[in-house]
Scaffold this active site. Structure first.
Site, PDB file in Angstrom:
ATOM      1  N   LYS A 136      33.128  34.213  53.120  1.00 37.66           N
ATOM      2  CA  LYS A 136      32.568  33.971  51.787  1.00 37.66           C
ATOM      3  C   LYS A 136      33.598  33.165  51.015  1.00 37.66           C
ATOM      4  O   LYS A 136      34.775  33.559  50.938  1.00 37.66           O
ATOM      5  CB  LYS A 136      32.297  35.323  51.141  1.00 37.66           C
ATOM      6  CG  LYS A 136      32.026  35.314  49.662  1.00 37.66           C
ATOM      7  CD  LYS A 136      31.274  36.581  49.279  1.00 37.66           C
ATOM      8  CE  LYS A 136      31.740  37.167  47.965  1.00 37.66           C
ATOM      9  NZ  LYS A 136      30.931  38.313  47.532  1.00 37.66           N
ATOM     10  N   LYS A 191      34.931  31.615  47.534  1.00 35.42           N
ATOM     11  CA  LYS A 191      34.814  31.806  46.093  1.00 35.42           C
ATOM     12  C   LYS A 191      34.876  30.449  45.419  1.00 35.42           C
ATOM     13  O   LYS A 191      35.892  29.743  45.542  1.00 35.42           O
ATOM     14  CB  LYS A 191      35.965  32.693  45.606  1.00 35.42           C
ATOM     15  CG  LYS A 191      35.780  34.142  45.971  1.00 35.42           C
ATOM     16  CD  LYS A 191      34.640  34.734  45.165  1.00 35.42           C
ATOM     17  CE  LYS A 191      34.573  36.231  45.294  1.00 35.42           C
ATOM     18  NZ  LYS A 191      33.460  36.794  44.533  1.00 35.42           N
ATOM     19  N   HIS A 239      44.120  36.036  44.906  1.00 39.53           N
ATOM     20  CA  HIS A 239      42.702  36.009  45.272  1.00 39.53           C
ATOM     21  C   HIS A 239      41.967  35.398  44.075  1.00 39.53           C
ATOM     22  O   HIS A 239      41.818  36.029  43.027  1.00 39.53           O
ATOM     23  CB  HIS A 239      42.244  37.444  45.550  1.00 39.53           C
ATOM     24  CG  HIS A 239      40.949  37.547  46.282  1.00 39.53           C
ATOM     25  ND1 HIS A 239      40.788  37.115  47.577  1.00 39.53           N
ATOM     26  CD2 HIS A 239      39.729  38.023  45.901  1.00 39.53           C
ATOM     27  CE1 HIS A 239      39.541  37.341  47.974  1.00 39.53           C
ATOM     28  NE2 HIS A 239      38.885  37.880  46.954  1.00 39.53           N
ATOM     29  N   ASP A 291      30.218  32.351  46.851  1.00 42.24           N
ATOM     30  CA  ASP A 291      29.969  33.188  45.681  1.00 42.24           C
ATOM     31  C   ASP A 291      30.411  32.408  44.454  1.00 42.24           C
ATOM     32  O   ASP A 291      31.594  32.085  44.295  1.00 42.24           O
ATOM     33  CB  ASP A 291      30.750  34.507  45.782  1.00 42.24           C
ATOM     34  CG  ASP A 291      30.326  35.504  44.709  1.00 42.24           C
ATOM     35  OD1 ASP A 291      29.527  35.122  43.836  1.00 42.24           O
ATOM     36  OD2 ASP A 291      30.802  36.654  44.756  1.00 42.24           O
ATOM     37  N   GLU A 326      30.861  43.116  53.214  1.00 40.78           N
ATOM     38  CA  GLU A 326      32.148  42.482  52.888  1.00 40.78           C
ATOM     39  C   GLU A 326      33.154  43.580  52.537  1.00 40.78           C
ATOM     40  O   GLU A 326      33.919  43.448  51.589  1.00 40.78           O
ATOM     41  CB  GLU A 326      31.974  41.493  51.727  1.00 40.78           C
ATOM     42  CG  GLU A 326      31.408  42.140  50.472  1.00 40.78           C
ATOM     43  CD  GLU A 326      31.204  41.213  49.296  1.00 40.78           C
ATOM     44  OE1 GLU A 326      31.261  39.982  49.463  1.00 40.78           O
ATOM     45  OE2 GLU A 326      30.989  41.732  48.175  1.00 40.78           O
ATOM     46  N   ASP A 358      24.014  39.333  42.638  1.00 36.76           N
ATOM     47  CA  ASP A 358      25.132  40.283  42.636  1.00 36.76           C
ATOM     48  C   ASP A 358      25.316  40.854  41.228  1.00 36.76           C
ATOM     49  O   ASP A 358      24.784  41.917  40.916  1.00 36.76           O
ATOM     50  CB  ASP A 358      26.410  39.604  43.144  1.00 36.76           C
ATOM     51  CG  ASP A 358      27.584  40.579  43.204  1.00 36.76           C
ATOM     52  OD1 ASP A 358      27.348  41.799  43.099  1.00 36.76           O
ATOM     53  OD2 ASP A 358      28.738  40.145  43.346  1.00 36.76           O
ATOM     54  N   LYS A 362      26.344  47.494  45.730  1.00 36.21           N
ATOM     55  CA  LYS A 362      27.719  47.954  45.460  1.00 36.21           C
ATOM     56  C   LYS A 362      27.641  49.348  44.846  1.00 36.21           C
ATOM     57  O   LYS A 362      26.921  49.538  43.866  1.00 36.21           O
ATOM     58  CB  LYS A 362      28.436  47.012  44.488  1.00 36.21           C
ATOM     59  CG  LYS A 362      28.706  45.630  45.058  1.00 36.21           C
ATOM     60  CD  LYS A 362      29.490  44.740  44.093  1.00 36.21           C
ATOM     61  CE  LYS A 362      29.708  43.370  44.708  1.00 36.21           C
ATOM     62  NZ  LYS A 362      30.343  42.426  43.777  1.00 36.21           N
TER      63      LYS A 362
HETATM   64  C1  MUC Z   1      32.079  39.643  44.041  1.00 32.89           C
HETATM   65  O1  MUC Z   1      31.710  38.975  43.105  1.00 32.89           O
HETATM   66  O2  MUC Z   1      31.290  39.711  44.953  1.00 32.89           O
HETATM   67  C2  MUC Z   1      33.566  40.596  46.493  1.00 32.89           C
HETATM   68  C3  MUC Z   1      34.303  39.916  47.406  1.00 32.89           C
HETATM   69  C4  MUC Z   1      35.309  39.239  46.714  1.00 32.89           C
HETATM   70  O3  MUC Z   1      36.164  38.513  47.176  1.00 32.89           O
HETATM   71  O4  MUC Z   1      35.152  39.474  45.405  1.00 32.89           O
HETATM   72  C5  MUC Z   1      34.188  40.474  45.217  1.00 32.89           C
HETATM   73  C6  MUC Z   1      33.392  40.354  43.998  1.00 32.89           C
HETATM   74 MG    MG Z   2      29.772  38.448  44.053  1.00 27.49          MG
END
Ligand code: MUC
Ligand code: MG
Length: 380
Positions: free
Chosen positions: A165, A167, A20, A196, A325, A247, A271
């Site tokens: 989402k 990354k 991941h 993100d 999420e 975030d 969170k």
């Molecule tokens: C984050 O930064 O949001 C949330 C989903 C994911 O894949 O990583 C986290 C951390």
């Molecule tokens: Mg994030």
């Protein structure tokens, strides 16, 4: 009075279903800090904390969370009234700065134990659930565009997720944008695509990139710039055609207040870990609601316990404007619960039982805990 008698903690290492890849770290396994809190009447509560990549994401690591629970939080709370969460958590707050991940595990365990004693769900202890399930986004982070598209197609087919989402932030912005454009084009209107950036861009890069991402149909851009630069976030937010979400910039209620006052972002990622637990996160949610800021139910890639603790808290909110999420358990190959959480029709369903509504699978826990040789955790 029912008092808090003991806290037992352990680290549990669980593999992920695939690497991941985030801007700051690639996860191959996740470490859960598991907390079991025992009260004088024998009732027990579970709590959990996770972070991402040791100290790569936040100021607490799994090892520091465990150490600080054992060394500092446990002596503060042992002997205190297990039913008075206000008194216990205020006592902790007076003596322990920051360490919201550790506090979140403690607050969760206290709520779970109280729920067991009263026969009430955790959401009910927080005032009552108004949602029975939460829609859950999935993070595409294999690091490979074709694999990500195939994964998204599978999730749509299974009716597990229809919000994705992506990354980004680890590669050159142009490459990242091409990756996002390709995925959005492949999925079209069948799914929403968010990104993100995990703080990876400078303000200048973010300004151009947000325009390109919005043009491609990206509907939400999470933490494009470093967390401490509230002004840069506000300026990017003001110019980005797609909404920007804060975030990492939110590590406390005062952070959330400062962001709201600066008009820094129209969406907040909630969170439990960042603000110290299921009760604490609702303070941020209510502040955001008062400021007209949209809500998103975020994750620190928790296992099932942390995920369901978050779900109970979020289910008390009238609306999660951008959904959640809470997919952490699905990223792991193993679970330590007798019954893992239920995901169905794009939603995570809230358990019905008392407290978190979960029970530990002791054999699986014994197998996956890091200190396999010393099974010192008290059993129910
Ligand atoms: C984050 O930064 O949001 C949330 C989903 C994911 O894949 O990583 C986290 C951390
Ligand atoms: Mg994030």
């Amino acid at each position: 009075m029912i008092s808090i008698e003991r806290l037992d903690t352990c680290l549990v290492d669980l593999p992920t279903i695939r690497p991941h890849k985030l801007a700051m770290h690639t996860l191959q396994r996740q470490t859960l800090v598991l907390l079991r809190l025992t009260c004088s009447d024998g009732s027990q509560g579970l709590g959990e904390a996770t972070t991402i990549g040791g100290l790569a994401y936040a100021g607490e690591s799994p090892e520091s969370i465990k150490t600080n629970l054992d060394t500092y939080l446990a002596p503060l709370v042992i002997g205190q009234d297990a039913d008075n969460l206000n008194a216990v958590m205020q006592r902790v707050e007076r003596s322990v700065r920051a360490n919201t991940f550790a506090k979140s595990a403690l607050e969760t365990a206290l709520l779970d134990a109280q729920g067991q004693r009263r026969g009430l769900g955790l959401a009910e202890l927080l005032g009552g659930r108004v949602q029975q399930g939460l829609e859950v986004a999935w993070t595409l982070a294999s690091g490979d565009t074709a694999k990500d598209v195939a994964e998204a197609e599978r999730m749509l087919e299974l009716r597990r997720h229809r919000h994705f989402k992506l990354k980004i932030g680890a590669a050159e912005p142009a490459r990242d944008i091409a990756h996002v454009v390709a995925i959005k084009r492949a999925l079209g209107d069948r799914a929403s695509v968010r990104v993100d950036v995990n703080q990876a861009w400078s303000e200048g890069v973010a300004l151009r990139a947000c325009q390109a991402l919005a043009d491609a149909g990206v509907e939400l851009i999470e933490q494009p710039v470093p967390r401490h630069d509230v002004q840069a976030l506000a300026r990017v937010s003001a110019r980005s055609p797609a909404p920007v979400m804060a975030d990492e910039a939110i590590e406390s209620l005062p952070d959330a207040f400062a962001l709201a006052r600066a008009g820094a972002a129209p969406v907040f990622a909630l969170k439990i870990a960042k603000t110290g637990g299921p009760r604490a996160v609702l303070k941020v949610a209510h502040l955001a609601q008062a400021a007209g800021i949209g809500l998103y139910g975020g994750t620190m890639l928790e296992g099932s316990i942390g995920t369901l603790a978050s779900a109970h808290a979020f289910a008390t909110l009238e609306r999660l404007d951008w959904h959640s999420e809470l997919f952490g358990p699905l990223l792991l190959t193993e679970d330590i619960l007798v019954e893992p959480p239920t995901y169905r029709d794009f939603q995570l369903l809230l358990p019905q039982g008392p407290g978190l509504g979960v029970s530990l699978d002791e054999d699986r826990l014994a197998h996956f805990r890091r200190d396999r040789s010393s099974l010192a955790v008290a059993t129910a």
